[in-house]
Write an enzyme that holds these catalytic residues in place. Structure first.
Site, PDB file in Angstrom:
ATOM      1  N   HIS A 118       0.810  -1.184   0.039  1.00 28.10           N
ATOM      2  CA  HIS A 118       0.023  -0.195  -0.588  1.00 28.10           C
ATOM      3  C   HIS A 118       0.731   1.132   0.222  1.00 28.10           C
ATOM      4  O   HIS A 118       2.137   1.049   0.004  1.00 28.10           O
ATOM      5  CB  HIS A 118      -0.824   0.157   0.890  1.00 28.10           C
ATOM      6  CG  HIS A 118      -0.234  -0.174   2.603  1.00 28.10           C
ATOM      7  ND1 HIS A 118       0.054  -1.205   3.061  1.00 28.10           N
ATOM      8  CD2 HIS A 118      -0.302   0.914   3.507  1.00 28.10           C
ATOM      9  CE1 HIS A 118       0.750  -1.198   4.359  1.00 28.10           C
ATOM     10  NE2 HIS A 118       0.274   0.338   4.561  1.00 28.10           N
ATOM     11  N   HIS A 168       3.914   6.729   4.078  1.00 25.77           N
ATOM     12  CA  HIS A 168       4.497   5.702   3.957  1.00 25.77           C
ATOM     13  C   HIS A 168       4.311   5.179   3.028  1.00 25.77           C
ATOM     14  O   HIS A 168       3.099   5.022   2.225  1.00 25.77           O
ATOM     15  CB  HIS A 168       5.199   5.331   5.212  1.00 25.77           C
ATOM     16  CG  HIS A 168       3.667   4.144   5.316  1.00 25.77           C
ATOM     17  ND1 HIS A 168       3.094   5.048   6.761  1.00 25.77           N
ATOM     18  CD2 HIS A 168       3.432   3.407   5.037  1.00 25.77           C
ATOM     19  CE1 HIS A 168       2.019   3.842   6.073  1.00 25.77           C
ATOM     20  NE2 HIS A 168       2.292   2.819   5.683  1.00 25.77           N
ATOM     21  N   GLU A 211       7.992   0.394   4.584  1.00 26.21           N
ATOM     22  CA  GLU A 211       7.345  -0.017   5.669  1.00 26.21           C
ATOM     23  C   GLU A 211       7.146  -1.756   5.174  1.00 26.21           C
ATOM     24  O   GLU A 211       6.914  -1.633   3.887  1.00 26.21           O
ATOM     25  CB  GLU A 211       5.803   0.569   5.926  1.00 26.21           C
ATOM     26  CG  GLU A 211       4.950  -0.764   7.255  1.00 26.21           C
ATOM     27  CD  GLU A 211       3.489  -0.183   7.156  1.00 26.21           C
ATOM     28  OE1 GLU A 211       2.716   0.397   6.219  1.00 26.21           O
ATOM     29  OE2 GLU A 211       3.001  -0.851   8.647  1.00 26.21           O
TER      30      GLU A 211
HETATM   31 CO    CO Z   1       1.359   0.933   6.329  1.00 28.85          CO
END
Ligand code: CO
Length: 134
Positions: A7, A79, A130
């Site tokens: 994502h 992020h 991440e």
């Molecule tokens: Co995230």
């Protein structure tokens, strides 16, 4: 080591407005808001055919999103999340290669209920990364 883009997370100053914009203007499949008290955020997931968008809104005074929105009042990309097969192996490899793994390198359970780690943005061209074990 990294696999698919899981994502892209976007910090937003108005979660209802951002969710409505993705649903009504962009015609996306927008989920319901979910509070994630362990992470200090309320999230809305948007399912795209090839990845997801995660809208992030602060939850509580200690939210890590508060400072980001102070610097970026109209919101911004917070992020990107890449998938890995083995989060502990990924962490060990990154530490060995000199990257800073936030939180002492111990994975936390992320917003999707899977182990995640964050890497210092200064080590990755100004991008907070991440990693999520899938
Ligand atoms: Co995230």
């Amino acid at each position: 080591m990294i696999g698919r883009l899981n994502h892209v997370a976007i910090a937003v100053p108005d979660l209802q407005a951002a969710a409505a914009q993705y649903r009504d203007m962009l015609g996306a499949n927008v989920g319901a808001p979910q509070d994630e008290p362990d992470h200090g955020v309320t999230v809305v997931f948007i399912e795209l055919p090839n990845t997801k968008i995660e809208l992030l809104y602060p939850l509580g005074d200690a939210s890590p999103i508060n400072g980001f929105l102070e610097k970026n009042p109209s919101g911004g990309i917070h992020h990107v999340c890449y998938e890995v097969d083995d989060i502990h192996a990924a962490s060990a490899r990154l530490v060995e290669k000199g990257a800073r793994v936030l939180g002492g390198g111990e994975p936390k359970i992320g917003a999707h209920g899977k182990p995640v780690l964050f890497l210092h943005p200064k080590d990755f061209n100004g991008t907070l990364i991440e990693l999520e074990q899938v």
